[in-house]
Design a protein around this motif. Structure first.
Motif, PDB file in Angstrom:
ATOM      1  N   GLU B 314      10.494 -19.982  15.075  1.00 29.24           N
ATOM      2  CA  GLU B 314      10.047 -19.589  13.732  1.00 29.24           C
ATOM      3  C   GLU B 314      10.441 -18.148  13.439  1.00 29.24           C
ATOM      4  O   GLU B 314      10.893 -17.823  12.346  1.00 29.24           O
ATOM      5  N   LYS B 315      10.256 -17.297  14.440  1.00 28.14           N
ATOM      6  CA  LYS B 315      10.576 -15.889  14.223  1.00 28.14           C
ATOM      7  C   LYS B 315      12.080 -15.679  14.078  1.00 28.14           C
ATOM      8  O   LYS B 315      12.510 -14.805  13.331  1.00 28.14           O
ATOM      9  N   HIS B 316      12.847 -16.493  14.769  1.00 27.62           N
ATOM     10  CA  HIS B 316      14.295 -16.427  14.621  1.00 27.62           C
ATOM     11  C   HIS B 316      14.688 -16.815  13.196  1.00 27.62           C
ATOM     12  O   HIS B 316      15.481 -16.145  12.542  1.00 27.62           O
ATOM     13  N   LEU B 317      14.083 -17.904  12.721  1.00 19.17           N
ATOM     14  CA  LEU B 317      14.411 -18.401  11.380  1.00 19.17           C
ATOM     15  C   LEU B 317      14.010 -17.392  10.301  1.00 19.17           C
ATOM     16  O   LEU B 317      14.679 -17.254   9.286  1.00 19.17           O
ATOM     17  N   MET B 318      12.925 -16.675  10.560  1.00 20.26           N
ATOM     18  CA  MET B 318      12.460 -15.669   9.614  1.00 20.26           C
ATOM     19  C   MET B 318      13.319 -14.415   9.645  1.00 20.26           C
ATOM     20  O   MET B 318      13.144 -13.520   8.833  1.00 20.26           O
ATOM     21  N   GLY B 319      14.222 -14.356  10.620  1.00 20.30           N
ATOM     22  CA  GLY B 319      15.081 -13.181  10.746  1.00 20.30           C
ATOM     23  C   GLY B 319      14.386 -12.030  11.435  1.00 20.30           C
ATOM     24  O   GLY B 319      14.762 -10.878  11.304  1.00 20.30           O
ATOM     25  N   GLU B 320      13.337 -12.353  12.182  1.00 23.39           N
ATOM     26  CA  GLU B 320      12.550 -11.299  12.788  1.00 23.39           C
ATOM     27  C   GLU B 320      13.014 -10.936  14.196  1.00 23.39           C
ATOM     28  O   GLU B 320      13.104  -9.775  14.550  1.00 23.39           O
ATOM     29  N   LYS B 321      13.277 -11.957  14.989  1.00 22.55           N
ATOM     30  CA  LYS B 321      13.632 -11.716  16.376  1.00 22.55           C
ATOM     31  C   LYS B 321      14.555 -12.849  16.827  1.00 22.55           C
ATOM     32  O   LYS B 321      14.208 -14.027  16.657  1.00 22.55           O
ATOM     33  N   THR B 322      15.685 -12.475  17.404  1.00 24.18           N
ATOM     34  CA  THR B 322      16.654 -13.485  17.815  1.00 24.18           C
ATOM     35  C   THR B 322      16.070 -14.368  18.910  1.00 24.18           C
ATOM     36  O   THR B 322      15.460 -13.868  19.853  1.00 24.18           O
ATOM     37  N   TYR B 323      16.270 -15.652  18.754  1.00 28.00           N
ATOM     38  CA  TYR B 323      15.706 -16.607  19.705  1.00 28.00           C
ATOM     39  C   TYR B 323      16.398 -16.550  21.059  1.00 28.00           C
ATOM     40  O   TYR B 323      17.631 -16.604  21.131  1.00 28.00           O
ATOM     41  N   THR B 324      15.616 -16.418  22.111  1.00 27.81           N
ATOM     42  CA  THR B 324      16.163 -16.587  23.457  1.00 27.81           C
ATOM     43  C   THR B 324      15.266 -17.595  24.175  1.00 27.81           C
ATOM     44  O   THR B 324      14.055 -17.509  24.081  1.00 27.81           O
ATOM     45  N   PRO B 325      15.878 -18.568  24.832  1.00 29.04           N
ATOM     46  CA  PRO B 325      15.086 -19.642  25.431  1.00 29.04           C
ATOM     47  C   PRO B 325      14.293 -19.182  26.652  1.00 29.04           C
ATOM     48  O   PRO B 325      14.624 -18.166  27.271  1.00 29.04           O
ATOM     49  N   PHE B 326      13.273 -19.944  26.964  1.00 29.72           N
ATOM     50  CA  PHE B 326      12.489 -19.676  28.168  1.00 29.72           C
ATOM     51  C   PHE B 326      13.286 -20.093  29.401  1.00 29.72           C
ATOM     52  O   PHE B 326      13.783 -21.213  29.496  1.00 29.72           O
ATOM     53  N   ILE B 327      13.409 -19.177  30.338  1.00 33.69           N
ATOM     54  CA  ILE B 327      14.099 -19.488  31.595  1.00 33.69           C
ATOM     55  C   ILE B 327      13.109 -19.312  32.737  1.00 33.69           C
ATOM     56  O   ILE B 327      12.519 -18.235  32.880  1.00 33.69           O
ATOM     57  N   ALA B 328      12.944 -20.345  33.528  1.00 33.49           N
ATOM     58  CA  ALA B 328      12.046 -20.240  34.681  1.00 33.49           C
ATOM     59  C   ALA B 328      12.645 -19.248  35.674  1.00 33.49           C
ATOM     60  O   ALA B 328      13.859 -19.183  35.829  1.00 33.49           O
ATOM     61  N   ARG B 329      11.780 -18.503  36.329  1.00 34.52           N
ATOM     62  CA  ARG B 329      12.305 -17.497  37.251  1.00 34.52           C
ATOM     63  C   ARG B 329      12.193 -17.921  38.707  1.00 34.52           C
ATOM     64  O   ARG B 329      12.456 -17.151  39.594  1.00 34.52           O
TER      65      ARG B 329
END
Lengths: 168, 330
Positions: B314-329
């Motif tokens: 949602e935040k990516h779509l709003m132009g607020e914060k670029t989407y980065t996926p969750f990566i397990a560590r």
């Protein structure tokens, strides 16, 4: 993107004094997590307090929680979970009183905190009216932004139903 | 958090006063409505309109699966969180090829990196998966260079085929060989497990989407035709390796599911009820597991991570914060 302007409402006034980001989000119908426990509790208190009084007076875009007429005077009440954010609550109720006044209705306001068994009076005066005018302008300004104001970690975030949205 | 109700038996599900009641031949079971998040129906259940009205009112999704445990559909109450703004943003990012590709790439990257993480874990436990890891590392570098969705999907296909090659090394059980990915119907035990797990994953993601302002019909990796849900398929890419595949590996390693838990019929291989229950139990445990979220400053469950993933979109779509996926560590 073209966006239809939303009018300033009491709810927006309430949020304005807590977090400006919330104003933008609510104004764009991006509502907070509805299953958040504070929201559920608030909803419960709203639905289950003051059963004997008349509920929800709708005027314009405003919805007042409870109201009664005493000695020929209208008293509107706003129900809140706690008095923690009483400035917000005062301004929200004052906004309703102003809306009534604009329609030629003189009313008194009561802030009610059923869980604390507390009640606070709110009366309109010049200072409050001026402040409301300022807040309304600021809200319109926030809503017209292309993007919501950046999240800031404030004390309120701890219990906020937007926290996961803001900090994800 | 509200519970997911799984129904395996045949019977009638109805509204009883202000709660739910599931009635079998001789038995009545009450299901507390306020504590129910979603219902997954595997058995043959009879329902009526009164129940559907009740579920709508309480905003509960009813997912149903066929005899083989395949996801068939969802009774989806009317949208209750409408944000015109968000839907327009979602469509905007779908219609612009560049914007769409950007999001699709992140889903493939997320899925691929989580696949790598799963393999790495088993490499650490002495399984021979080094060559697969190497191939996948190379493919991960190719992701960014893809110019369109079909070629991106091709890279994903390659990653997945290397990943599946590692399954036999991880599982080491002749009853559960991978052979090839077969669907509708799955031809062997392992494929049946994968399909079953993925089905549940899709419906869980759909339930989480329902609690956001996103429209599940607009996906980015998977094509939208505005009829079928596709955003849940996108989001599942990220979580399938770390939730479903890991659950399968651990169940098989502990012999909690064995060849005896399957039936073979003319149409393929079926997981028996006991096996399904065992799988779901393990998956639910996993979904409840919490990890510490740094930015949020509080622990979140895996299930909640799915929601956070949607908030990030949602935040990516709003132009607020670029989407980065969750990566397990780990």
């Amino acid at each position: 993107m073209e966006y239809v302007m939303v009018p300033v409402t009491g709810t927006l006034i309430w949020y304005y004094y807590i977090c400006q980001r919330e104003v933008w989000l609510i104004g764009h119908q991006i509502t907070p997590d509805q299953s958040d426990s504070n929201i559920s509790l608030g909803r419960y208190i709203h639905e289950n307090s003051y059963d004997r009084e008349r509920k929800e007076l709708v005027i314009g875009h405003s919805k007042m929680d409870v109201f009664r007429v005493s000695n020929g005077e209208l008293v509107v009440g706003e129900v809140k979970k706690s008095s923690k954010y009483s400035q917000s609550a005062r301004m929200q109720l004052a906004f309703y009183l102003m809306e009534l006044q604009d329609r030629g209705i003189k009313a008194r306001g009561e802030l009610r905190f059923p869980q604390e068994k507390k009640l606070e009076e709110v009366v309109l005066d010049e200072n409050i009216l001026e402040e409301l005018g300022r807040a309304s302008q600021a809200i319109t300004q926030i809503l017209s932004l292309q993007r919501p104001p950046e999240p800031k970690k404030i004390n309120f975030c701890k219990n906020c139903a937007y926290a996961e949205f803001c900090w994800a | 958090m509200k519970k997911t109700i799984y129904i395996f038996s045949d019977g009638e599900l109805h509204r009883k006063d202000n709660t739910l009641c599931f009635e079998k031949e001789k038995e009545k079971r009450y299901i507390p409505i306020e504590d129910t998040g979603e219902i997954m129906a595997f058995g043959e259940i009879n329902i009526n309109k009164r129940l559907l009205e009740f579920l709508s009112q309480k905003e509960i999704l009813l997912h149903y699966f066929n005899h083989y445990g395949y996801y068939m559909g969802t009774f989806y109450p009317r949208e209750h969180l409408n944000s015109g703004f968000m839907i327009l943003k979602q469509a905007e990012h779908y219609m612009d090829q560049t914007l769409r590709l950007k999001i699709a790439i992140e889903y493939i990257r997320g899925g691929g990196k989580n696949i790598r993480q799963v393999l790495k874990y088993y490499q650490g436990r002495g399984r021979y998966v080094g060559d697969k890891l190497e191939a996948i590392e190379k493919l991960l570098l190719d992701i960014d260079q893809q110019q369109d969705i079909p070629s991106l999907m091709a890279v994903e296909g390659n990653i997945r085929s290397w990943y599946y090659k590692g399954f036999d090394d991880i599982i080491c059980d002749t009853n559960f060989v991978f052979e090839e990915r077969s669907r509708r119907p799955p031809k062997n035990f392992l494929n049946t497990l994968i399909s079953f797990g993925n089905s549940i994953m899709y419906s869980i993601c759909l339930s989480e989407i329902y609690k956001t302002h996103l429209d599940p019909r607009i996906g980015y990796l998977h094509a939208t035709n505005f009829r079928r849900f596709s955003l849940n398929l996108d989001v599942s890419e990220i979580f399938k390796p770390i939730l479903i595949d890991r659950t399968i590996f651990s169940l098989l390693a502990r012999k909690m599911i064995t060849a005896k838990d399957f039936d073979r019929d003319a149409n393929g291989v079926l997981l028996k009820e006991k096996g399904k229950k065992c799988f779901i139990h393990a998956l639910e445990e996993k979904l409840k597991t919490t990890i510490n979220h740094r930015d949020l400053g509080r622990p979140v469950s895996y299930r909640r991570l799915i929601r956070l993933e949607l908030y990030k979109l949602e935040k990516h779509l709003m132009g607020e914060k670029t989407y980065t996926p969750f990566i397990a560590r780990w």
